[in-house]
Design a protein around this motif. Structure first.
Motif: not given
Length: 427
Positions: A125-132
């Motif tokens: 799974k790709v983890k992203t920042s709050e900004g996506g």
């Protein structure tokens, strides 16, 4: 007595106590989470977006036979895969992650330090920042060795089952060929040519995988007379075939010794009764007959032992049974009685012999027996064009019975050809 004062090391005040407890609990949780991560029953690793391994747990390192120093920051995830795994990663796994941000249940092989292949199932799974923005990829690695062993064993079992099926099919075909060869050996390959007489026959096997017990034959006795017979041995299979073979050769031998039809059937009865008296009773029905040529005809003398009556199709369009009442089954009793009958065949007349597979076929919506009356009516309705024409018509009749025909059927027709029509003036 109890002392109510606080110890020197105890916190002073409720808020300080709560804060210390929360800090201890948080530290404990972090330690437990780290231990769970490192010693989990499955492998974990986190990689940067370019695939560089940033974190990997002890479980996965143990599977690989590598240390964290050898892996973290030095290897990419794709470096852990086999050649085939790398190809699949590039063509399927990586594009799937890029498009959907996750991929689960992906079966691949990773390679250990000693070169051994380890089958695994991956969920990433790709983890992203709050900004996506994508930050890193977290992957869970499940050991699939037991599953691979199960699948391999299942595949081996399926292959073994398929091989067994193919062998069974080959054995069945060989058995079928052997049965057909044996069945043919129990019947004449072709009927002999009898001067002044036409002969035709047909044999239908209702159960291709079983040897039938029906039989017939036509053979010369001397310079002028001919003998014929048709019958049905009880049962099917090799035992019935053995009785059929014994019956055929006994009838031929008995006819050469004494061709009287009743005498021939009596000899057969004695042979079968003496041969099968040890509990495995075997018997048959049969008609045996003689053909004696005349100037423009053939005299038929026959005898029957428990067999359906022969039918005569006359040239004038009528038909009649040669009834043989009282004829006993052959081989059951030591002293059996057999019934004789006789007729004369003239030009256009045909004698029909058949086994009970024909008359005992089930027909119509109520599955009634076809019966001798229906056979008589069918024969009467056929033009008197000789044995082959009658056999051809009966072959079509049998084909129309479909699954109502559950027994083998043998047909034998003997007749005097229609007198040729003369043209021109007679001299």
């Amino acid at each position: 007595m109890c002392r109510t004062g606080r110890l020197p090391h105890e916190p002073d005040g409720g808020e300080d106590t709560t804060a210390a407890t929360d800090a201890a609990f948080t530290a404990l949780l972090e330690e437990s989470a780290e231990e769970l991560y490192e010693q989990a029953p499955c492998g974990y690793l986190s990689t940067l977006m370019d695939g560089t391994i940033a974190k990997i747990n002890t479980t996965l390192l143990d599977w690989l036979g590598l240390s964290a120093q050898q892996v973290v920051g030095r290897m990419r995830f794709i470096d852990l895969l086999t050649v085939g795994g790398k190809l699949y990663h590039e063509t399927h796994f990586a594009p799937l992650l890029q498009m959907h941000g996750e991929a689960s249940g992906i079966a691949l092989d990773i390679k250990a330090a000693d070169g051994k292949r380890l089958p695994v199932l991956l969920t990433s799974k790709v983890k992203t920042s709050e900004g996506g923005e994508p930050l890193f990829i977290r992957t869970t690695v499940f050991d699939a060795r037991d599953r691979r062993a199960y699948e391999t064993e299942l595949l081996r079992g399926r292959q073994a089952a398929e091989e067994a099926r193919l062998r069974a099919e080959a054995d069945r075909l060989r058995l079928q060929e052997a049965l057909e060869a044996l069945q043919q050996s129990l019947l004449p390959s072709q009927l002999p040519a009898v001067p002044g007489l036409e002969a035709a026959s047909y044999y239908l096997t209702a159960s291709p995988d079983l040897l039938g017990g029906d039989f017939y034959d036509l053979f010369p006795l001397d310079g002028t007379r001919w003998a014929f017979f048709l019958g049905d041995v009880c049962g099917k299979g090799p035992k019935a075939a053995a009785v059929t073979s014994l019956t055929r050769y006994t009838l031929r031998a008995a006819a050469l010794h004494d061709p009287d039809p009743v005498s021939v059937l009596t000899t057969l009865n004695t042979v079968l009764n003496e041969r099968y008296t040890s509990g495995d009773a075997r018997y048959c029905t049969a008609i045996f007959g003689l053909l004696e040529p005349g100037e423009h005809s053939f005299t038929v003398r026959l005898a029957s032992g428990g067999h359906p009556s022969a039918l005569v199709q006359r040239t004038d369009g009528t038909a009649e049974y040669l009834t043989t009442p009282g004829g006993m089954l052959i081989g059951v009793l030591p002293n059996a009685e057999f019934t004789p009958a006789s007729t004369v065949l003239f030009h256009g007349d045909t004698l029909l012999l058949y086994t009970d597979g024909l008359t005992e076929a089930r027909v119509g919506p109520t599955r009634d027996l076809y019966g001798e009356d229906a056979l008589h009516a069918f024969t009467t309705a056929q033009p008197p064009d000789g044995p082959q024409a009658l056999i051809t018509a009966l072959t079509g009749l049998l084909a129309g019975f479909g699954d109502g025909l559950d027994d083998d059927t043998a047909l034998l027709a003997l007749g005097v050809p229609v007198r040729p029509t003369t043209t021109g003036s007679e001299t």
